[in-house]
Design an enzyme around this catalytic site. Structure first.
Site, PDB file in Angstrom:
ATOM      1  N   HIS A  96      28.158  11.766  20.164  1.00 27.11           N
ATOM      2  CA  HIS A  96      27.943  13.167  19.819  1.00 27.11           C
ATOM      3  C   HIS A  96      28.290  13.412  18.356  1.00 27.11           C
ATOM      4  CE1 HIS A  96      27.592  13.816  24.084  1.00 27.11           C
ATOM      5  NE2 HIS A  96      28.817  13.367  24.286  1.00 27.11           N
ATOM      6  N   GLU A 114      34.923  15.810  23.515  1.00 25.55           N
ATOM      7  CA  GLU A 114      35.075  15.952  24.958  1.00 25.55           C
ATOM      8  C   GLU A 114      36.217  15.086  25.453  1.00 25.55           C
ATOM      9  OE1 GLU A 114      31.088  14.671  25.874  1.00 25.55           O
ATOM     10  OE2 GLU A 114      31.750  12.689  26.502  1.00 25.55           O
ATOM     11  N   HIS A 171      30.153   6.108  23.701  1.00 26.19           N
ATOM     12  CA  HIS A 171      30.751   6.153  25.033  1.00 26.19           C
ATOM     13  C   HIS A 171      29.699   6.182  26.122  1.00 26.19           C
ATOM     14  CE1 HIS A 171      30.102  10.359  23.875  1.00 26.19           C
ATOM     15  NE2 HIS A 171      29.932  10.599  25.152  1.00 26.19           N
ATOM     16  N   ARG A 191      21.331   9.611  22.336  1.00 29.90           N
ATOM     17  CA  ARG A 191      21.284   8.398  23.154  1.00 29.90           C
ATOM     18  C   ARG A 191      21.027   7.194  22.265  1.00 29.90           C
ATOM     19  NH1 ARG A 191      17.455  11.069  26.695  1.00 29.90           N
ATOM     20  NH2 ARG A 191      18.739  12.296  28.087  1.00 29.90           N
TER      21      ARG A 191
END
Ligand code: ZN
Length: 311
Positions: A96, A114, A171, A191
């Site tokens: 991200h 996150e 991740h 992605r």
């Protein structure tokens, strides 16, 4: 002042399963349901208040119309999004952006920091956190040449583990994992690799250039320090404080009373059942304790994850 119970929104995914129904008892749209957006003020899956004087209002409306409920937290959008993720299969290898990159390249969106609390996982499950490239040039070389086995850093996983995932950290959640995610309210995912899977006959879109832009190298594990303490009626585990949120777990046995001071508090009951402020609650219930609520009384045998925005 009253607690704000929020109705979850569900998202199907090629990697999703049925645990959101089988474990949490939710009505899910299909046997491949990947995400429960449990407390969401994001336009891509807006949560609604259930019951009380704000019944039927969206969280986004409440944020705009009743800012005092959120302690006047700055900004024009609900800052945090709470999800439960059921990964029946592997999620794509992803990364991200941070706020600065997302603001420029994603139309003013927030970036995404996150963190994951592992609710359950199958024996032998691993999780992807970070990579083995020594610098940015090697990140690019490994990605362009599809050297996934060399690139990806896997670590073993067990129930109760906790991970902080900063922007730029590669991740992936692997199949057999059920997690509760606390994140900045953003839907921007790049992605890197999707195992060459097909969705409706086509590979899912990759974001190779953006990924190479934002992946941090070399990978440095984040040094979250978990602190435990025993309180009257509850075991408290402080999981993380970062720039955007703090996250805590409480395992309540009996009566536990607490004033949650900072802005507002997201609460997700992840196990057991009990009573909060006279209202019966059980695993799978999510609510917000508004700013200035004062003491909140819990009773029963239940575990909950709480989060507060930081500013
Ligand atoms: Zn992610």
């Amino acid at each position: 002042m009253e607690l704000l119970f929020v109705e979850p929104v569900f998202k199907e995914a090629i990697w999703g399963g049925s645990k959101l129904r089988d474990v949490f008892g939710y009505e899910i749209p299909s046997e491949t349901t990947g995400e429960c957006w449990a407390i969401s003020g994001h336009a891509n899956g807006m949560g609604k208040i259930s019951g009380g004087r704000f019944d039927g209002k969206t969280l986004g409306e409440l944020w705009r119309e009743e800012p005092e409920l959120f302690g006047g937290y700055p900004g024009d959008q609900v800052p945090l999004l709470i999800k439960i993720i059921d990964a029946q299969k592997d999620l794509s290898i992803q990364v991200h952006p941070d706020d600065a990159y997302a603001n420029v390249h994603e139309n003013g969106s927030l970036g995404k920091t996150e963190c994951w609390y592992v609710l359950d996982c199958e024996p032998g499950t691993e999780i992807v956190i970070g990579h083995h490239a020594k610098d940015k040039a090697e990140v690019e070389e490994m990605i362009r040449n599809h050297r996934w086995t060399d690139f990806i850093r896997k670590v073993p996983l067990k129930k109760g583990d906790f991970f902080q995932i900063n922007p730029g950290c590669v991740h992936a959640i692997k199949g057999g994992t059920l997690i509760l995610e606390t994140q900045q309210s953003s839907d921007i995912t790049y992605r890197v690799y999707d195992y060459d899977r097909l969705s409706n006959g086509k590979p899912r879109q990759l974001h190779v250039e953006q990924s190479i832009d934002v992946i941090e190298a070399p990978f440095v594990p984040s040094d979250t320090e978990i602190v435990k303490e025993e309180l009257p009626g509850a075991d408290h585990t402080h999981l993380v404080t970062c720039q955007f949120y703090s996250v805590d777990k409480y395992d309540i046995h009996g009566v536990f009373t607490k004033e949650f001071a900072k802005y507002y508090t997201n609460v997700s009951i992840i196990d057991g059942e009990g009573i909060v402020e006279g209202i019966p609650v059980k695993k799978g219930v999510h609510f917000i304790i508004p700013a200035g609520y004062g003491n909140c009384r819990f009773e029963g045998n239940l575990s909950m994850i709480c989060s507060n925005p930081e500013a």
